[in-house]
Write a protein that holds these residues in place. Sequence first.
Motif, PDB file in Angstrom:
ATOM      1  N   ASP A 113      37.402  47.643   9.171  1.00 37.98           N
ATOM      2  CA  ASP A 113      38.083  47.927  10.441  1.00 37.98           C
ATOM      3  C   ASP A 113      39.578  48.119  10.240  1.00 37.98           C
ATOM      4  OD1 ASP A 113      38.718  45.395   9.725  1.00 37.98           O
ATOM      5  OD2 ASP A 113      38.343  44.470  11.687  1.00 37.98           O
ATOM      6  N   GLY A 114      39.947  48.616   9.079  1.00 35.87           N
ATOM      7  CA  GLY A 114      41.354  48.806   8.779  1.00 35.87           C
ATOM      8  C   GLY A 114      42.039  47.544   8.289  1.00 35.87           C
ATOM      9  N   HIS A 115      41.240  46.539   7.885  1.00 31.98           N
ATOM     10  CA  HIS A 115      41.802  45.282   7.403  1.00 31.98           C
ATOM     11  C   HIS A 115      41.206  44.920   6.042  1.00 31.98           C
ATOM     12  CE1 HIS A 115      42.814  44.948  11.691  1.00 31.98           C
ATOM     13  NE2 HIS A 115      43.725  44.053  11.346  1.00 31.98           N
ATOM     14  N   ILE A 116      41.941  44.097   5.328  1.00 35.01           N
ATOM     15  CA  ILE A 116      41.469  43.483   4.090  1.00 35.01           C
ATOM     16  C   ILE A 116      41.407  41.982   4.314  1.00 35.01           C
ATOM     17  CG2 ILE A 116      42.018  42.975   1.671  1.00 35.01           C
ATOM     18  CD1 ILE A 116      43.262  45.694   1.426  1.00 35.01           C
ATOM     19  N   LEU A 131      44.803  41.211   6.319  1.00 38.58           N
ATOM     20  CA  LEU A 131      45.855  42.160   5.966  1.00 38.58           C
ATOM     21  C   LEU A 131      45.599  43.481   6.672  1.00 38.58           C
ATOM     22  CD1 LEU A 131      48.251  43.180   4.254  1.00 38.58           C
ATOM     23  CD2 LEU A 131      46.638  43.587   2.394  1.00 38.58           C
ATOM     24  N   GLU A 132      46.555  43.909   7.498  1.00 38.71           N
ATOM     25  CA  GLU A 132      46.441  45.178   8.208  1.00 38.71           C
ATOM     26  C   GLU A 132      46.934  46.296   7.302  1.00 38.71           C
ATOM     27  OE1 GLU A 132      48.112  47.311  12.273  1.00 38.71           O
ATOM     28  OE2 GLU A 132      48.078  45.123  12.127  1.00 38.71           O
ATOM     29  N   ALA A 168      28.710  42.830   1.392  1.00 35.57           N
ATOM     30  CA  ALA A 168      27.458  43.571   1.586  1.00 35.57           C
ATOM     31  C   ALA A 168      27.279  43.826   3.078  1.00 35.57           C
ATOM     32  CB  ALA A 168      26.270  42.792   1.020  1.00 35.57           C
ATOM     33  N   GLY A 169      27.458  45.068   3.486  1.00 35.03           N
ATOM     34  CA  GLY A 169      27.276  45.426   4.886  1.00 35.03           C
ATOM     35  C   GLY A 169      28.223  44.690   5.813  1.00 35.03           C
ATOM     36  N   GLY A 170      29.458  44.459   5.375  1.00 37.46           N
ATOM     37  CA  GLY A 170      30.432  43.761   6.200  1.00 37.46           C
ATOM     38  C   GLY A 170      30.323  42.251   6.150  1.00 37.46           C
TER      39      GLY A 170
END
Length: 801
Positions: A113-116, A131-132, A168-170
Amino acid sequence: MMSPVSVVVILVCWVLSGSLWAASLSGLGDTVMGPEKFRGVANFTTFLLDRSSNTLYLGARDAILAVDTSKLNQPPRMIIWDVPEEKRHSCVAKGKTEVDCNNYIRLLEFLGDGHIYVCGTYAFDPQCAFLELSSFTLEKSEDGGIKMETGKGKCPFEPSQHYTAVMAGGTLYTAATSNFLGTLFDISRATGPEQERIRTERSINWLSDPEFVSSAFIEQDADSNPTGDDDKIYFFFTEVAKEYDLYTKVKVPRVARVCKSDVGGMKTLQRRWTTFLKAQLVCEDKPSGQRYNVLTDVFTTQHTPGDPSSTHFYGLFTSQWEREELSAVCVFSLSDINKVMDGPFKELKKTCENQPWINHEPIPTPRPGQCLNNALKAEGYESSLKLPDKVLTFVRDHPLMENSVTAAPLLVRKGIRYTKLAVTQTGSGDEQRGALLHLGTDRGELHRVAVVGQNATMLQEIPLFSSQEPVNNILLHQGRVLVGSPLSLARLQAEGCSLYPSCKVCARARGLGCVWSTKEEACRPTATEPGPGDMVDEALRKCDREEGRCSPSIMELRVARGLRLLLPCVQLSPRSCSWEHPPHRHTRQHHSDLEVTVTEDSLGTYICTCQEAGPGVRDPTPCRRAAYQLTLEGPSAGGNVASAGVRHVLAIYILVFCGGVLFGIFLFYFITRRPRSLSRQGHHLPDNSLSSEKGRDLLGSSATPQSPSSASLLSEGFRLTEKRNGTTTTTTTTTLLSSQGNGGHLSNSYSSSLIHSNPSNGHGNTIYGNCNTSASGLKFATEILAADMLDGRTGERERGR
């Protein structure tokens, strides 16, 4: 102010040293980022590559960095995430060291979703943050601080603890310690809905003092697995075996498997895995009976891209029983692992006779440990919560499989400890030629080995970092290989025949589809298959090599008493090598080379024989690689040897000369300036003012350090492993250790390596501080006297065998 002469000398030395380092970089053809580029940040442990933007994220001590891999000359972006001072003091008060009580970033994973997702040890209280990517900042909480959540079960407490994780799959799956003392171990689903966060049973039959190494998420074919319930996660680790009742702890490498659809049992195994199975990995060289039982790294790759069934796991092994450094590589296929997981279970029955593991208990239905595939769902088992208790009880008591996953080593190397592994496939599908192994060492080197069938051929040994910096990360991206150490980062070309700049090295890569073009004086790809026989040997003969690969002529060396020299043995295949030598010699083997101290008893013939495998031959065969005849000469031989060494270390002498000139200018300036300053203060020195105390003070500040005693082989700051043998394409090693009793003809000691010590954190690993090294991070090999330096200067003669 400095004199104009000193300024000119400094500029000349700077240009010379810059050109020398540039030459080394041009030899590699790529870039190395040294510690100074990272502005004091060190202990890089975690890599995460965004392949779409070519951005490499680095987890370090108290910091997260972002590096543009296409522009390594640019400074990296940086986020500081450290530990508050009061929390650090609390950590130290609990008995931990100050070095350990920092925040070591051990986990970096994309959330989609745009984050780490970022997790660190946080002074033995693991914490995670977000992290964004767009702003490259850590999310803030309402009070303005960093938004954090507990990292227990997601990240280890200690920077040195073995650990692995995979997304794995989020959802995050981890294998880590789960308590402050580091005595509890879990393989768990660490994120997702709370009721689905499950872990392993607290039983030594499940996990027995494991050292986690790697993990992989394998998706099954979408046609037969549309919902993904049959997807599996594999964990690789080494643990203490409980199936062997011996006087000492026996380590064994394992592969464990869990299913993505597993949510635990209803009554038995609540919030525990119902699909946890494990099997032993056996990497054994059957001709010698040598078994490599400690797993250190695993690289996962698909031999056919897009086909999960073609997945292979390349494992890096060492041995618990060998005193010397030893490394081996074995490859295991996913299909072989699944066959073992579908086989019989092992059961331990403890009796007074200490019987081995046996299995008499019938296997219940449905089969324990299998994932929820379409067949199980058709029988009414839509969830692991509906599995019968007898199935769950059986899998709880029988996590280990009877059979082992076995493989023969692709290569074995003694005297070297490999730390990381990456594999590049050459060709594709049915036209696949072989594999290129990229192996990082504990001394900052990258080795490349070509594997074609049963043939493993050493191609290159490339020094990248200081010998104190082990390679701890290797990533492949867009035909490049990114190599990391705790202090530095390097980028090199990873594919293509242009990697091999000489005819002999190109010949060794013949099995990978490379051939030497005499017209272009370059290594080029070819679609022509090699002819029958030894493909490497045939290609080497085209390089105007006088003798065959396994029939070297005897090289006669005239040497002096007390001389210590290194006899090189160039390995084409990274298998074990042995030496034949006089019985009363004083020798020591380093890698495949042999270090000899010359005495009356050590004169004679020295022959190096390596074990190599030919095309279609599974078992290795002996191949003679080098032969030397040591003959005693007068003291003049030592002088000739010394002159040979001087010619081989010209670059180092330039730097030493420049340093001497600068020191002389400084000394002259100091002597001339000091009387003037004293005279201006009204102190008039007598004519003998440089005698007595002042003279001793001046001499004491400029005294030459004593050379290391010739009675010992190595000084504290000298590593024999700085050598490179003839296999390298970037540096050629010639080494002079010391001279003993040769009448002073070898009075010079050559050592240009910068050896720096780092404080240990008390847990077997080293915490690295920022080091003052060169901009490139490269180093020149320490010059030691080797046999190839004696060519034409000590009366070397070649004789027919």
